[in-house]
Motif scaffolding. Sequence first.
Motif, PDB file in Angstrom:
ATOM      1  N   VAL A  10      44.397  35.176  42.178  1.00 30.92           N
ATOM      2  CA  VAL A  10      43.100  34.836  42.763  1.00 30.92           C
ATOM      3  C   VAL A  10      42.167  34.424  41.629  1.00 30.92           C
ATOM      4  O   VAL A  10      41.816  35.235  40.764  1.00 30.92           O
ATOM      5  CB  VAL A  10      42.514  36.023  43.552  1.00 30.92           C
ATOM      6  N   THR A  12      38.536  32.615  40.282  1.00 30.68           N
ATOM      7  CA  THR A  12      37.170  32.374  40.741  1.00 30.68           C
ATOM      8  C   THR A  12      36.260  31.918  39.614  1.00 30.68           C
ATOM      9  O   THR A  12      36.465  32.268  38.442  1.00 30.68           O
ATOM     10  CB  THR A  12      36.591  33.644  41.410  1.00 30.68           C
ATOM     11  N   ALA A  22      35.674  36.811  46.168  1.00 34.56           N
ATOM     12  CA  ALA A  22      37.042  36.643  45.685  1.00 34.56           C
ATOM     13  C   ALA A  22      37.720  37.991  45.482  1.00 34.56           C
ATOM     14  O   ALA A  22      38.897  38.176  45.843  1.00 34.56           O
ATOM     15  CB  ALA A  22      37.046  35.842  44.379  1.00 34.56           C
ATOM     16  N   LEU A  25      38.551  39.516  48.801  1.00 38.14           N
ATOM     17  CA  LEU A  25      39.765  38.931  49.365  1.00 38.14           C
ATOM     18  C   LEU A  25      41.001  39.498  48.681  1.00 38.14           C
ATOM     19  O   LEU A  25      42.014  39.766  49.344  1.00 38.14           O
ATOM     20  CB  LEU A  25      39.745  37.408  49.222  1.00 38.14           C
ATOM     21  N   VAL A 124      45.369  31.253  44.706  1.00 43.44           N
ATOM     22  CA  VAL A 124      44.224  31.161  45.611  1.00 43.44           C
ATOM     23  C   VAL A 124      42.991  30.962  44.736  1.00 43.44           C
ATOM     24  O   VAL A 124      42.750  31.751  43.816  1.00 43.44           O
ATOM     25  CB  VAL A 124      44.073  32.440  46.462  1.00 43.44           C
ATOM     26  N   THR A 126      38.680  29.613  44.348  1.00 44.56           N
ATOM     27  CA  THR A 126      37.405  29.358  45.009  1.00 44.56           C
ATOM     28  C   THR A 126      36.849  27.997  44.606  1.00 44.56           C
ATOM     29  O   THR A 126      37.394  27.314  43.736  1.00 44.56           O
ATOM     30  CB  THR A 126      36.374  30.452  44.666  1.00 44.56           C
ATOM     31  N   TYR A 146      40.112  28.983  48.734  1.00 46.31           N
ATOM     32  CA  TYR A 146      39.339  29.992  49.447  1.00 46.31           C
ATOM     33  C   TYR A 146      37.899  29.507  49.496  1.00 46.31           C
ATOM     34  O   TYR A 146      37.187  29.550  48.496  1.00 46.31           O
ATOM     35  CB  TYR A 146      39.462  31.336  48.734  1.00 46.31           C
ATOM     36  N   LEU A 231      41.577  28.797  53.250  1.00 44.90           N
ATOM     37  CA  LEU A 231      41.079  30.048  53.803  1.00 44.90           C
ATOM     38  C   LEU A 231      39.554  29.960  53.837  1.00 44.90           C
ATOM     39  O   LEU A 231      38.942  29.515  52.866  1.00 44.90           O
ATOM     40  CB  LEU A 231      41.500  31.239  52.958  1.00 44.90           C
ATOM     41  N   ASN A 233      35.825  31.957  54.546  1.00 41.98           N
ATOM     42  CA  ASN A 233      35.153  33.242  54.713  1.00 41.98           C
ATOM     43  C   ASN A 233      34.192  33.172  55.901  1.00 41.98           C
ATOM     44  O   ASN A 233      32.969  33.185  55.763  1.00 41.98           O
ATOM     45  CB  ASN A 233      34.410  33.630  53.435  1.00 41.98           C
TER      46      ASN A 233
END
Length: 478
Positions: A10, A12, A22, A25, A124, A126, A146, A231, A233
Amino acid sequence: MSPPRPHFLVLTFPLQGHIAPALRLARRLLAAAPDVLVTFSTAEAAHSLMFPAKSTEHGGDDPRLEFRPFSDGTEAGDSRSSDDDGDAGSLTTKMASFHAAGARGVAGLLDALAARGRPVTRVVYTLLLPWAAGVARERGVPSALYWIQPAAVFAIYHHYFNGHAAGVVAEHRHDPSFVVEIPGLAPQTIGDLPSFLTDSTDPSDALHSIFTTIRDLIESLDKERPRATVLVNTCQELEAGALAAMGAHDVLPVGPVLPSGDEEAAGIFEHDDARYMEWLDTQPASSVVYVSFGSLSTMAREQLDELLRGLEESGRPYLCVVRKDIKAALGEAEAAEMVGERRLRNGVAVEWCDQVRVLSHAAVGCFVTHCGWNSVLESVASGVPMACVPGMSDQRVNAQLVVRDWRAGVRARVDGGGVLRAAEVRRCVDEVMGDSEAAAEVRRMAGEWKRAVAEAIGKGGSSERNLVAFVDGARSDF
């Protein structure tokens, strides 16, 4: 030989408003299945603020979560702000350096994790990391964006950068009342579009590099085959129409992504001690006005003076966030005068707080907010109606959702100089917390959306099913 465990990296951007959703998640992914591994990564400067004096390898009690920074090749500027000094050239240079060095740093991180026997099976990332999907693709690792803003904002960007309405917005960007038609969405006025489309398209603008980064991000999704995974939010219940307007991608609403239980996501700001929670315990139910304009907004003396005067004149108890950097800009003596006990007769000022705990407290009855998407979702999930004071980026769209679509808040009007005056503070607070039928309806709708969101993220809810499906789908990546 058994297949590798699902392992999500993940990534970010190093801002508080990106780090919080983030990391939330990341914890939700861990909760979705017992064999999931997660590595959470942001730039080194923000990572060091998150963990100033403790081990950063593992995520507390869960060894499946690791924290590994990626190198961005510089000190990355101040992780609390996306603009150094208002100069377009300096931010453009900084963002270009971040993109190039960040891509190299994440590539090295992927290689290092594979060499350790902990290969990443899905990246994943952002927004503001348009290069992340390319780095993953080069190493044969699937990726997913994301999107940490509302689906409506993604839909606006998608259609704008795919040739719809860009010319119209450019021609009329100085007329905030001009109405723009965007496929799948209700009519939008120019004044309610994301600010980067109306204020930052000119290369001389200080935030032009943010505009180009978002453009590159939207364009990069078209390179994913057969379709990009996004994905979001948000949840189906909050934005059904906008989700359908997001383009030809695999869109999975998985939000609101909130902290797990009582555990708040780590961040780059230190919380004040918990005395503000003790103070809330002494206040009657639904009586307190909570005020916070997020982690980036600035506040000059005039605005702070008007805000505090309006809160005092409202006659209601209030909890107001005045960040340390805002107080520093005022100067020690002036800050002490403005937010000291002699000035704040009815309220309490803190430099930062656990916002989810505050909004969840029974004493809080109104949230005066800048309408950052994290704040909006936290307020909706807590059933707290809002007084919306949007500023930049997605905040104008977010305020429109709160006021027009959900009818769970009111919109504040600023004057010609952009200042929220004391009388307007009083008006907005009264229209949310007063005795009128309109105020009662706003509070009722806030309660309705709280129930809808709880169902969406609960066991078997729409967002929970989508997240489990995403994790299960990741198993087919290997």
